[in-house]
Every structure is written in C-alpha cells, then in structure tokens.
Motif scaffolding. Structure first.
Motif, short mmCIF file in Angstrom:
data_model
loop_
_atom_site.label_atom_id
_atom_site.label_comp_id
_atom_site.label_asym_id
_atom_site.label_seq_id
_atom_site.Cartn_x
_atom_site.Cartn_y
_atom_site.Cartn_z
N LEU A 1 -50.11 -47.32 41.92
CA LEU A 1 -48.69 -47.68 41.97
C LEU A 1 -48.48 -48.75 43.05
O LEU A 1 -47.87 -48.51 44.08
N ILE A 2 -48.99 -49.92 42.75
CA ILE A 2 -48.97 -51.04 43.69
C ILE A 2 -48.16 -52.19 43.08
O ILE A 2 -47.93 -52.22 41.86
N PRO A 3 -47.72 -53.13 43.89
CA PRO A 3 -46.90 -54.23 43.37
C PRO A 3 -47.56 -54.98 42.21
O PRO A 3 -46.90 -55.36 41.25
N GLN A 4 -48.86 -55.18 42.28
CA GLN A 4 -49.55 -55.93 41.24
C GLN A 4 -49.47 -55.22 39.89
O GLN A 4 -49.39 -55.85 38.85
N THR A 5 -49.47 -53.89 39.90
CA THR A 5 -49.37 -53.14 38.65
C THR A 5 -48.04 -53.45 37.96
O THR A 5 -48.01 -53.76 36.77
N LEU A 6 -46.94 -53.40 38.72
CA LEU A 6 -45.64 -53.70 38.13
C LEU A 6 -45.57 -55.15 37.69
O LEU A 6 -45.06 -55.45 36.61
N ALA A 7 -46.10 -56.05 38.51
CA ALA A 7 -46.08 -57.47 38.16
C ALA A 7 -46.88 -57.73 36.88
O ALA A 7 -46.43 -58.48 36.00
N ASN A 8 -48.05 -57.10 36.75
CA ASN A 8 -48.87 -57.28 35.55
C ASN A 8 -48.18 -56.76 34.30
O ASN A 8 -48.39 -57.27 33.20
N LEU A 9 -47.39 -55.73 34.45
CA LEU A 9 -46.66 -55.16 33.32
C LEU A 9 -45.34 -55.88 33.04
O LEU A 9 -44.66 -55.58 32.07
N GLY A 10 -44.99 -56.83 33.92
CA GLY A 10 -43.73 -57.56 33.74
C GLY A 10 -42.52 -56.71 34.07
O GLY A 10 -41.45 -56.90 33.51
N LEU A 11 -42.67 -55.78 35.01
CA LEU A 11 -41.58 -54.89 35.39
C LEU A 11 -41.05 -55.23 36.77
O LEU A 11 -41.79 -55.66 37.64
N ASP A 12 -39.77 -55.00 36.96
CA ASP A 12 -39.16 -55.15 38.27
C ASP A 12 -39.14 -53.83 39.02
O ASP A 12 -38.96 -53.79 40.22
N GLY A 13 -39.28 -52.76 38.28
CA GLY A 13 -39.27 -51.43 38.88
C GLY A 13 -39.88 -50.43 37.92
O GLY A 13 -40.05 -50.71 36.74
N ALA A 14 -40.20 -49.26 38.44
CA ALA A 14 -40.78 -48.21 37.60
C ALA A 14 -40.49 -46.86 38.22
O ALA A 14 -40.23 -46.76 39.43
N ALA A 15 -40.55 -45.86 37.38
CA ALA A 15 -40.36 -44.49 37.85
C ALA A 15 -41.24 -43.57 37.03
O ALA A 15 -41.45 -43.80 35.84
N ILE A 16 -41.78 -42.56 37.69
CA ILE A 16 -42.51 -41.49 37.01
C ILE A 16 -41.64 -40.25 37.16
O ILE A 16 -41.30 -39.84 38.27
N VAL A 17 -41.27 -39.67 36.01
CA VAL A 17 -40.31 -38.57 35.99
C VAL A 17 -40.95 -37.36 35.33
O VAL A 17 -41.63 -37.48 34.31
N THR A 18 -40.75 -36.20 35.94
CA THR A 18 -41.28 -34.96 35.37
C THR A 18 -40.48 -34.58 34.12
O THR A 18 -39.40 -35.11 33.88
N GLN A 19 -41.03 -33.62 33.36
CA GLN A 19 -40.30 -33.16 32.18
C GLN A 19 -38.98 -32.49 32.56
O GLN A 19 -38.06 -32.46 31.77
N ALA A 20 -38.90 -32.01 33.77
CA ALA A 20 -37.66 -31.39 34.24
C ALA A 20 -36.65 -32.42 34.72
O ALA A 20 -35.53 -32.08 35.09
N GLY A 21 -37.02 -33.71 34.72
CA GLY A 21 -36.10 -34.76 35.13
C GLY A 21 -36.19 -35.13 36.60
O GLY A 21 -35.42 -35.95 37.08
N GLU A 22 -37.14 -34.56 37.32
CA GLU A 22 -37.31 -34.86 38.75
C GLU A 22 -38.13 -36.16 38.88
O GLU A 22 -39.13 -36.35 38.19
N VAL A 23 -37.69 -37.03 39.76
CA VAL A 23 -38.41 -38.28 39.98
C VAL A 23 -39.60 -38.01 40.89
O VAL A 23 -39.44 -37.67 42.06
N ALA A 24 -40.81 -38.17 40.34
CA ALA A 24 -42.03 -37.98 41.13
C ALA A 24 -42.33 -39.23 41.95
O ALA A 24 -42.85 -39.14 43.06
N TRP A 25 -42.00 -40.38 41.40
CA TRP A 25 -42.20 -41.65 42.11
C TRP A 25 -41.27 -42.66 41.47
O TRP A 25 -41.10 -42.70 40.25
#
Length: 156
Positions: A98-122
């Motif tokens: 979860l580094i800046p280059q990963t988001l840049a390579n995917l063409g994203l300005d931001g990202a979130a990893i969310v649990t099935q319960a809706g809690e933001v893990a990152w």
C-alpha cells in the motif's frame, strides 16, 4: 407652411416605392423561411449528432475506468495477503503493497480496504506531491454503507 409628403397613387415614385418594399418584404420572408426550414434544423441535427458522439465517448471512458477498477479490486480481493491484512492489519503488508506507486500505477487518487462489516481497514489518498495522506472525511464518504463501492458481497 405645411409640406405634403404624400405621393399620388398613380405616380412613378409610388410604384417604385411599392415595388422596392414588396421585393424587400419578399426577400425577408424568403430568407426567414429558408433559415427556419433548412438551415436551423440542419444545425440542430449536427449539434445533436456531436452531443451524442461526445456522450458516447464519455460513457466509453467511464466504462473503461470502471472495468479497470473492477479488475484491480478483484485482483486485490483475491489475494490471500490482502485477506490476511484485513484480519491482522500487518504493517509489513502495508509497507510492501500500500504505497504511493501502487495507487499511481492503478491510476487512482485514493484507495480503501473495507471489511465485510463495513469497517475501513486501510484508506488513504495521494496528495499533490504524490504522498499517501490520511483523509478520513473522504474515505468515510466513499465507504459509506449506501455506496456501491462497498456493496459487493462476493467476487465475480
């Protein structure tokens, strides 16, 4: 002293004036009809075709972005490491993946990893300099329960 500007009805001046006025009125009417019947509808049709083409290009671009984002989400979602990160919040996973280059390579300005319960893990976004920064308000808005982004229950 009063000057009489009326022309006699049978005079040559009256006939010439009537002829010029008649021709002018005919020209104005013909021009109006030509504009209204041919030119204006053709311009409207051209404008409509251009608008439809622009809309089709915009939809195509959005669909391409959605497909790429869907592929990336399925790719990350299928990774055992990502699944383990959601459970453990291991900082080593974050440092490696979860580094800046990963988001840049995917063409994203931001990202979130969310649990099935809706809690933001990152969840972070890239700032103007390309660094990952916390933006809790943005992440909360994007991961709200009513958002389609977090409503997916199983991989396709």
């Amino acid at each position: 002293m009063v000057i009489d500007l009326r022309l006699p009805e049978g005079s040559l001046r009256w006939k010439a004036l009537a002829f010029v006025l008649g021709v002018s009125a005919s020209f104005v009417a013909a021009t109006y009809l030509l504009q209204h019947a041919i030119v204006q509808p053709e311009f409207a049709a051209i404008e409509a075709r251009q608008a439809e083409a622009n809309l089709a290009r915009a939809i195509e671009g959005l669909q391409g972005d959605a497909e790429l984002l869907g592929k990336s989400a399925r790719d990350y979602g299928a990774w055992d490491d990502t699944y383990a990160f959601v459970a453990t919040r291991d900082p080593a996973y974050e440092a490696a993946n979860l580094i800046p280059q990963t988001l840049a390579n995917l063409g994203l300005d931001g990202a979130a990893i969310v649990t099935q319960a809706g809690e933001v893990a990152w969840g972070k976004r890239l700032d103007a300099e390309g660094n990952l920064v916390d933006d809790p308000e943005l992440i909360a808005a994007l991961t709200a329960p009513q958002q389609r982004l977090v409503g997916h229950v199983a991989p396709d």
